[in-house]
Design a protein around this motif. Structure first.
Motif, PDB file in Angstrom:
ATOM      1  N   ARG A 199     105.192 139.902  15.768  1.00 13.77           N
ATOM      2  CA  ARG A 199     106.421 140.053  16.740  1.00 13.77           C
ATOM      3  C   ARG A 199     106.996 138.854  17.057  1.00 13.77           C
ATOM      4  O   ARG A 199     108.170 138.777  17.144  1.00 13.77           O
ATOM      5  N   HIS A 200     106.090 137.913  17.499  1.00 11.85           N
ATOM      6  CA  HIS A 200     106.658 136.661  18.035  1.00 11.85           C
ATOM      7  C   HIS A 200     107.526 135.871  16.957  1.00 11.85           C
ATOM      8  O   HIS A 200     107.346 135.600  15.954  1.00 11.85           O
TER       9      HIS A 200
ATOM     10  N   SER B 156     102.615 132.609  15.300  1.00 15.88           N
ATOM     11  CA  SER B 156     101.564 133.385  15.927  1.00 15.88           C
ATOM     12  C   SER B 156     100.337 133.167  15.339  1.00 15.88           C
ATOM     13  O   SER B 156      99.258 133.201  15.922  1.00 15.88           O
TER      14      SER B 156
ATOM     15  N   ASP C 202     106.167 134.556  26.164  1.00 18.96           N
ATOM     16  CA  ASP C 202     106.626 135.446  25.275  1.00 18.96           C
ATOM     17  C   ASP C 202     105.473 136.732  25.182  1.00 18.96           C
ATOM     18  O   ASP C 202     104.429 136.222  24.530  1.00 18.96           O
TER      19      ASP C 202
ATOM     20  N   ASP D  84     105.105 139.088  23.255  1.00 17.22           N
ATOM     21  CA  ASP D  84     104.611 139.460  22.100  1.00 17.22           C
ATOM     22  C   ASP D  84     103.673 138.618  21.647  1.00 17.22           C
ATOM     23  O   ASP D  84     102.871 139.017  20.496  1.00 17.22           O
TER      24      ASP D  84
ATOM     25  N   ARG E 171     100.506 140.498  22.269  1.00 18.51           N
ATOM     26  CA  ARG E 171     100.428 141.547  21.262  1.00 18.51           C
ATOM     27  C   ARG E 171     100.157 141.237  19.976  1.00 18.51           C
ATOM     28  O   ARG E 171      99.145 141.734  19.354  1.00 18.51           O
ATOM     29  N   ASP E 172     100.568 140.016  19.367  1.00 23.17           N
ATOM     30  CA  ASP E 172     100.069 139.363  18.150  1.00 23.17           C
ATOM     31  C   ASP E 172      98.483 139.111  18.084  1.00 23.17           C
ATOM     32  O   ASP E 172      97.875 139.450  17.108  1.00 23.17           O
TER      33      ASP E 172
END
Lengths: 134, 134, 134
Positions: free
Chosen positions: A77-78, A83, B55, B57, B60-61
């Motif tokens: 997502r990043h 990531s 961030d 994200d 999440r990653d």
């Protein structure tokens, strides 16, 4: 005050940089005989690890295996696109702790302390602390 | 005595909880200027990590990548069904060590300290120790 | 001087060996009431981790998952054939840090300290340091 920081430059996107010599010098110059050295990496796309230094193929194998475990070609997502480097940072860890005895870091025969660049090339700063056992 | 513990609640099955603010408060209230903060997680289906906080994200990653590396849909012997959470606990580690300088934890610009819940929601307790460099 | 080393033998190629009892004895005999215990592994094909000890299936599941993440049947450059063990060493880490309070290591209810043999059987030496919080 036995703490400080130093800089280094990485040259590749992903590589290990051997810090053992620098750390030995820091411990020697501190004059501390027994205690703990903590090396800390303040970057979120890099890490620290202790592993074999004699055969540089081992470093390559570790990086290649990390790249298979955390592939570039997956959904992240990043939006910065790095990531995988963040994941590898959490896998390797932000610090290493090494025992000091009689003025020497107690690395094993084949061990070296490596800075793990996962998203280079970049200029990086590392921080260290020496806790004397008095 | 600069050690103690605090509680937190996780809300999801897997999530990162930012502990940086709590840790800053603990260090400030201790009055310690230079030394080492050790944060310890006594749970076997959770971990601690230091990574990017700007961030969300990235968090999440990391969790998504861990779930690909340690899939639920694999064969595990442990009958409780939470073996992936145990594996993730060993991947992230049970403690983090952070250098304290001039009364401040020396996190990097983008770094935050995260509790990693891998098998929530649960009530969790964390333990900390501050070693002063005197 | 609260530091020392001890030996152990691994019996299998890959196995966890519970060191919690030895560490409790070391801490008790030191007389230290509050501080930090650091256990350090000087070997490059082994590691240390803290995880569940009640059900030995958890140890097996962690080792099996590591073997899926870092398969023997992949391409490695290092000619000794034990590159997967080196990767696992970096995944688990070279040291664990455990808080000591009132003369006791503060393991969680289900936690045990494990030596992780990834390339046995071998004779191994581990090093420990106790930093008193005075």
């Amino acid at each position: 005050m036995p703490q400080g920081q130093f800089e280094l430059h990485s040259n590749g996107r992903r590589e290990f940089i051997d810090l053992s010599g620098r750390i030995r010098t820091i411990v020697r110059e501190s004059g501390i005989q027994d205690g703990l050295l903590v090396l800390y990496n303040p970057h979120t796309t890099a890490g620290l690890t202790i592993n074999e230094g004699a055969d540089t193929d081992v470093q390559r194998d570790i990086l290649d295996t990390f790249a298979r475990m955390v592939p570039d070609a997956a959904h992240y997502r990043h939006l910065e696109g790095n990531s995988p480097a963040h994941v590898m940072a959490s896998l390797s860890g932000a610090s290493v702790s090494i025992i000091v005895h009689q003025g020497q870091i107690q690395l094993g025969t084949w061990q070296r302390i490596f800075f793990c660049e996962f998203d280079g090339p970049r200029r990086r700063t590392l921080r260290w602390l020496l806790l004397a056992d008095r």
